[in-house]
Design an enzyme around this catalytic site. Structure first.
Site, mmCIF file in Angstrom:
data_model
loop_
_atom_site.group_PDB
_atom_site.id
_atom_site.type_symbol
_atom_site.label_atom_id
_atom_site.label_comp_id
_atom_site.label_asym_id
_atom_site.label_seq_id
_atom_site.Cartn_x
_atom_site.Cartn_y
_atom_site.Cartn_z
ATOM 1 N N TYR A 86 0.868 -1.184 0.000
ATOM 2 C CA TYR A 86 0.000 0.000 0.000
ATOM 3 C C TYR A 86 0.902 1.230 0.000
ATOM 4 O O TYR A 86 2.066 1.164 -0.376
ATOM 5 C CB TYR A 86 -0.910 -0.120 1.248
ATOM 6 C CG TYR A 86 -2.051 0.841 1.327
ATOM 7 C CD1 TYR A 86 -2.942 0.998 0.280
ATOM 8 C CD2 TYR A 86 -2.263 1.599 2.487
ATOM 9 C CE1 TYR A 86 -4.008 1.883 0.370
ATOM 10 C CE2 TYR A 86 -3.329 2.473 2.592
ATOM 11 C CZ TYR A 86 -4.191 2.615 1.523
ATOM 12 O OH TYR A 86 -5.245 3.488 1.626
ATOM 13 N N ASP A 132 -14.068 6.317 -1.438
ATOM 14 C CA ASP A 132 -13.103 6.191 -0.352
ATOM 15 C C ASP A 132 -12.392 7.515 -0.072
ATOM 16 O O ASP A 132 -12.119 7.854 1.082
ATOM 17 C CB ASP A 132 -12.092 5.119 -0.770
ATOM 18 C CG ASP A 132 -11.185 4.700 0.351
ATOM 19 O OD1 ASP A 132 -11.631 4.739 1.511
ATOM 20 O OD2 ASP A 132 -10.033 4.325 0.064
HETATM 21 C C1 LIG Z 1 -5.252 6.767 0.756
HETATM 22 C C2 LIG Z 1 -5.938 7.169 -0.440
HETATM 23 O O1 LIG Z 1 -7.024 6.696 -0.733
HETATM 24 C C3 LIG Z 1 -5.332 8.152 -1.288
HETATM 25 O O2 LIG Z 1 -4.292 8.689 -0.964
HETATM 26 O O3 LIG Z 1 -5.918 8.415 -2.349
HETATM 27 MG MG LIG Z 2 -7.553 7.032 -2.727
#
Ligand SMILES: CC(=O)C(=O)O
Ligand SMILES: [Mg+2]
Ligand SMILES: NC(=O)C1=CN([C@@H]2O[C@H](COP(=O)(O)OP(=O)(O)OC[C@H]3O[C@@H](n4cnc5c(N)ncnc54)[C@H](OP(=O)(O)O)[C@@H]3O)[C@@H](O)[C@H]2O)C=CC1
Length: 647
Positions: A195, A361
């Site tokens: 991630y 999100d």
């Molecule tokens: C963590 C996330 O979703 C972003 O940085 O776009």
């Molecule tokens: Mg994101």
């Protein structure tokens, strides 16, 4: 059959699904597309094998062909599976095309190359005999635990994060259960690998490191055929889709088709952190081109070599995708929008929020995680949210999404109207402080934040004028919280709350070291990407990670386990409260406003339970009756990477 299905739902091997159901019978079953000599159901009946009958019933249910076998498991095919599927061979008329699906038991060489079922050297003697593995493996038999130990040893040998990322990707493609056990058992060490920040670099270099495709690529070339493309995906029972169009990948901008690393990474977290079965997760990248010149000129670029489609052409492709998803997977599949540019993100969320189970999100997940941190921070600074003044650098998806949820929470806590609750929240964009004199030229999502004030160009001047107690970075631009900005925050507040949310690390508004040093160790700090603990004047400060990864896995699990059909803001508030409640006294002592990720599965179960409870309360849940103990239910639904025994 019905009771078996229910048992699966509550088993610890994942929320009910075809693969789980079959694995309970101990057979590694692979889907293969091949000409069928017999219809699957006829063959199932002939074989007399319960697992095959069950598999066939579930497959037909997923195809939505209303078969007697599907009826036998007590499920209405059209509710769960959308409209009837003309590709089902048992219902198609002579002139209709059918898809020749078949189910076979994976064995021998193919079993070793099937990541869902491969156990490598962990296959025991009996399995090696039963599944034609003799000679295909060296004699040693090793435990799952030893495999994890060895893989961690190997991964730690790599000095370059991208090499670790590639090793993890290879493992995921080779042995899925080992991949997830590794990730779950070593979550704090491996999260930055699969991630942020490493996934950002992986997306930038996706073309050159590309080995095997992961996820589903839907480009403009597939216009008019998206339903067909969805049917090419080997899994039928999808519960979560994470989709991007690659236009705003972290704070790295337009990476086009190479944004695929994000849905793949997010869905790995859905499984590892939230316990959603890997086979129920579908990563999708919609490729409408890219405006990134260097990618268009990169010979290794894997996407369409054209500038981005916009307007009607874009809208039509997205609409076809959204319709095809609902048609193929039904009403209850969760579609998570990820890393779309804000000019599309807000519109998509609004347009499909009333017809689909959609969640953005970047707007909603980020809002929920930041609100959780702020609720927790009240234990360190005293008072309530309504006592604060908030200033954001960045007024896009993350910034305005967080601002709106904070205002909603304050409005609920204090019973003041939402408009009034917004008055203590200020945002700065690339043109300066958002004020009423700019209102006419502002994008719609910024307008509620255009308060009366004279225009201010620079952040530091805005800090001096607004005197915030909380400073939040959502600009996507690194090192914008300068020494002067943080010193000013520290001169205004005994304990300034400073959140640098932009990802990856290179885009963080400041480093942890800068936040602690420039505030003389008084800042309550968290960042989107992880920073190592900081030693400042003999004291060790542990920075927290304010990342939506705390929220979306548990949030999604809560929606799935309750069979929710829509997302509601109150569910986001419930998730924030659940996360804030997980911060322990020990954590607070270290200055943390988030709990450690090492506890994340328990945290996700609690978030899921609170979200599901809210879904039931709001009448948005369809999985009835409501379980008595939602936390237990969430825990029992969670996928476990433990190897299954094959007969
Ligand atoms: C963590 C996330 O979703 C972003 O940085 O776009
Ligand atoms: Mg994101
Ligand atoms: N930690 C987490 O969980 C999450 C972190 N993020 C991160 O947040 C960042 C922003 O994401 P998102 O909100 O979706 O992006 P958007 O593109 O929607 O918003 C970016 C905002 O920053 C503003 N901006 C850009 N440059 C500057 C500058 N130099 N000074 C002041 N403002 C500036 C833009 O201004 P203008 O409108 O004028 O162009 C815009 O308002 C990304 O780095 C992303 O990785 C996002 C989601 C979750």
């Amino acid at each position: 059959m019905l009771s078996l299905n229910r048992t699966c739902f509550l088993s610890n091997s994942g929320i009910n699904g075809s693969r789980t159901a079959v694995q309970r019978h101990g057979l590694p079953v692979a889907y293969v597309r091949m000409p069928c000599l017999l219809s699957t159901r006829a063959r199932a009946a002939k074989s007399g094998d319960a697992s095959v009958v069950m598999e066939t019933a579930l497959k037909e249910m997923q195809l939505g062909n209303g078969s007697p076998a599907a009826a036998e498991v007590g499920l209405d095919t059209t509710v769960g599976g959308g409209v009837k599927d003309v590709y089902g061979e048992d219902t198609a008329t002579e002139d209709q095309l059918v898809t020749p699906w078949s189910v076979s038991v994976a064995s021998g060489y193919n079993l070793l190359r099937d990541p869902h079922h491969n156990k490598g050297l962990a296959f025991n003697e009996k399995e090696r005999d039963a599944h034609y593995l003799r000679g295909l493996l060296p004699p040693a038999i090793v435990s799952h635990e030893l495999q994890v130990k060895k893989m961690m040893h190997n991964i730690r040998q790599y000095q370059v994060p991208l090499q670790k990322y590639m090793a993890m990707t290879d493992l995921q493609e080779m042995n899925e259960r080992l991949f997830y056990k590794l990730l779950i058992d070593n979550v704090e060490e491996l999260l930055p690998v699969v991630y942020t920040p490493t996934v950002g670099e992986a997306c930038q270099k996706y073309g050159s490191i590309f080995r095997r495709p992961q996820g589903l690529f839907i480009s403009l070339k597939e216009k008019g055929r998206i339903l067909e493309v969805l049917k090419n995906w080997p899994e039928r029972n999808i519960q979560v889709i994470v989709v991007t169009d690659g236009e705003r990948i972290l704070g790295l901008g337009d990476l086009g088709c190479q944004g695929m690393g994000i849905p793949v990474g997010k869905l790995s977290l859905y499984t590892a952190l939230g316990g959603v079965r890997p086979s129920a997760c579908l990563p999708v990248t919609i490729d409408v081109g890219t405006n990134n010149e260097s990618l268009l000129n990169d010979e290794f670029y894997i996407g369409l070599r054209q500038r981005r489609a916009t307007g009607q052409e874009y809208d039509e492709l997205l609409h076809e995708f959204m319709s095809a998803v609902k048609q193929n997977y039904g009403e209850k599949v969760l579609i998570q929008f990820e890393d779309f540019a804000n000019h599309n993100a807000f519109n998509l969320l609004e347009k499909y929020g009333t017809t689909h189970l959609v969640f953005n999100d970047d707007i909603q997940g980020t809002a929920s995680v930041v609100l959780a941190g702020l609720i927790a921070a009240q234990k360190l600074v005293g008072g309530s949210l309504a006592d604060h003044r908030f200033l954001f650098l960045g007024a896009g998806e993350a910034g305005t999404g967080i601002a709106e949820l904070i205002a909603l929470e304050i409005s609920k806590q204090t019973s003041v109207p939402l408009d009034l609750a917004r008055k203590n929240i200020w945002l700065v964009d690339s043109k300066g402080l958002i004020v009423s004199s700019r209102k006419d030229s502002l994008q719609h999502f910024k307008k509620p934040w255009a308060h009366e004030h004279e225009p201010i160009r620079d952040l530091v001047d805005a800090v001096k004028a607004i005197k915030p107690t909380v400073l939040i970075g959502t600009s996507g631009v690194g090192r914008t919280f300068t020494k002067e900005v943080i010193e000013t925050m520290a001169s205004l507040n005994e304990k300034p709350i400073i959140l640098s949310l932009s990802n990856p690390t290179s885009q963080s508004e400041c480093t942890a070291q800068e936040a602690y040093r420039w505030s003389e160790g008084r800042a309550i700090f968290a960042s989107g990407s992880p920073f190592a603990p900081v030693d400042y004047e003999g004291k060790v400060f542990v920075p927290g990670q304010a990342n939506n990864a705390y929220i979306f896995p548990g949030f999604g699990l809560g929606l799935i386990m309750s069979g929710a059909i829509r997302v509601h803001d109150d569910m986001l508030l419930a998730a924030s409260e659940a996360l804030a409640a997980e911060v322990s006294r020990e954590n607070f002592k270290k200055g943390l406003i988030y709990p450690p990720f090492s506890n994340i599965r328990k945290i996700s179960a609690n978030i899921a339970a609170r979200v599901a409870a809210k879904a039931y309360e709001l009448g948005l849940a369809t999985r009835l009756p409501q379980p008595d103990d939602l936390v237990k239910c969430a825990e029992s639904c969670m996928y476990s990477p433990t190897y299954r025994n094959y007969r």
